[in-house]
Design an enzyme around this catalytic site. Sequence first.
Site, PDB file in Angstrom:
ATOM      1  N   ASP A  84     -33.129  77.015 -53.528  1.00 12.99           N
ATOM      2  CA  ASP A  84     -32.801  78.389 -54.609  1.00 12.99           C
ATOM      3  C   ASP A  84     -33.874  79.398 -53.767  1.00 12.99           C
ATOM      4  O   ASP A  84     -35.092  79.678 -52.496  1.00 12.99           O
ATOM      5  CB  ASP A  84     -33.108  77.546 -55.221  1.00 12.99           C
ATOM      6  CG  ASP A  84     -35.282  77.289 -55.344  1.00 12.99           C
ATOM      7  OD1 ASP A  84     -35.422  76.025 -54.496  1.00 12.99           O
ATOM      8  OD2 ASP A  84     -35.211  77.163 -55.942  1.00 12.99           O
ATOM      9  N   GLU A 141     -36.208  74.623 -55.615  1.00 15.59           N
ATOM     10  CA  GLU A 141     -37.489  73.982 -55.867  1.00 15.59           C
ATOM     11  C   GLU A 141     -37.773  75.228 -56.995  1.00 15.59           C
ATOM     12  O   GLU A 141     -39.488  74.149 -57.358  1.00 15.59           O
ATOM     13  CB  GLU A 141     -37.685  73.550 -54.304  1.00 15.59           C
ATOM     14  CG  GLU A 141     -39.047  73.357 -53.861  1.00 15.59           C
ATOM     15  CD  GLU A 141     -40.389  74.636 -54.527  1.00 15.59           C
ATOM     16  OE1 GLU A 141     -41.030  73.831 -54.768  1.00 15.59           O
ATOM     17  OE2 GLU A 141     -40.411  75.488 -54.429  1.00 15.59           O
TER      18      GLU A 141
HETATM   19 ZN   LIG Z   1     -41.701  79.314 -53.561  1.00 16.42          ZN
HETATM   20 ZN   LIG Z   2     -41.126  77.784 -51.236  1.00 19.41          ZN
END
Ligand SMILES: [Zn+2]
Ligand SMILES: [Zn+2]
Length: 398
Positions: A84, A141
């Site tokens: 991401d 994440e």
């Molecule tokens: Zn980051």
């Molecule tokens: Zn990262």
Amino acid sequence: MTTDEKFASIVAEATEWRRDFHAHPELSFQEYRTSAKVAELLESWGIEVTRNIAGTGLVGTLRAGKAAEGGNRGKAIGLRADMDALPMPEMTGLPYASKTPGVMHACGHDGHTAMLLGAAKYLAETRNFDGTVHFIFQPAEEKGGGGRVMVEEGLFTRFPCDFVYGIHNDSRLTTGHFAITYGTTNAAADTFAIRIHGKGGHAARPHHSIDPVMTAAHVAVALQSVVSRRIDPIESAVLSICMIHGGTATNVIPEEAVLEGTVRTMKAEVRDDMERLLTEVATATAMAHGARAVVEYERGYPSVVNSNEPVDRARRAAAALFGQERVIHDRPPTMGGEDFAYMANTVPGCFIRLGHVDPGTERFSNHHPRYDFNDASLEPGIRFWAGLVEQELVDEQK
Ligand SMILES: [Zn+2]
Ligand SMILES: [Zn+2]
């Protein structure tokens, strides 16, 4: 083709994938294009793909040696990359800069994804190992904990792994250097909101009101004594207030003010203490000013704790490939959070930092609008992943 030639051609391709991902960043849990491209590439190399784990997450499974002949899976390891990007405008001016306004690969997850793809391609072509490797491509994440959702959706029961490894680029380390350390590598990252309820009124008659803005200021100052006076100085904790909101006019005392921020800790006990003390200090300070504080404390990613055995294994692989001098044993942990924590809490794991600053140069830090992943770290990253698999997955009967 020699091994070096093979790596060189894969690195060239990985550079193109990386820049393509960079130009098309996607936010947490919306990595549709990225995930589709990853799945397509993996399948084109004959790797079995399981899609839709935690939404856009996926796992590519490659078996070789006896594990490929069915029956016993042999040894199995998981290699993880995150996919991401961040909600921020890009200011690099690069030819492959983000084509999506307000979204940017400012943490190098484009590079992590390309790196793991490069290793998958190499391993699918050479199959010089005996066992099972799961290529784990996780969503979200940065926000929402895609790693947590994958684990909750049975990642390691569906794809059992003896060990799981993750790599993150590091703007404070030299390109091609690997920091592989025992114990905690990343802090637990929690957030809080403190609502101060006062009593609104005319700014000229404060004695008829209870001022939540002034109370918020006292709470902000009082909270700074929690880490300095109440937590053991040997331990690590950070409390940052990052937002204060309240009021609408220069002559109105508002009803309410809100403080928001983050708490970072390394140890579970310190995390519990911080939550308790923050709540205590905020409510008592508000009370001292006649106001009332309501604290919402939300626990985010737990700390990442590396297990000794995969640390030893990763160090061995990196030293064999690049020499001891490129393996760093004493890199201090960071107060930044990482949702690899959920994977490493489930299966013995090792989170590795890969340097990406060329000697004599400087790079912008992660999350900076001019950050760019250093393509020069694709080569060591791909070689490391491939070398780790070949070292770890060997037929011991041979
Ligand atoms: Zn980051
Ligand atoms: Zn990262």
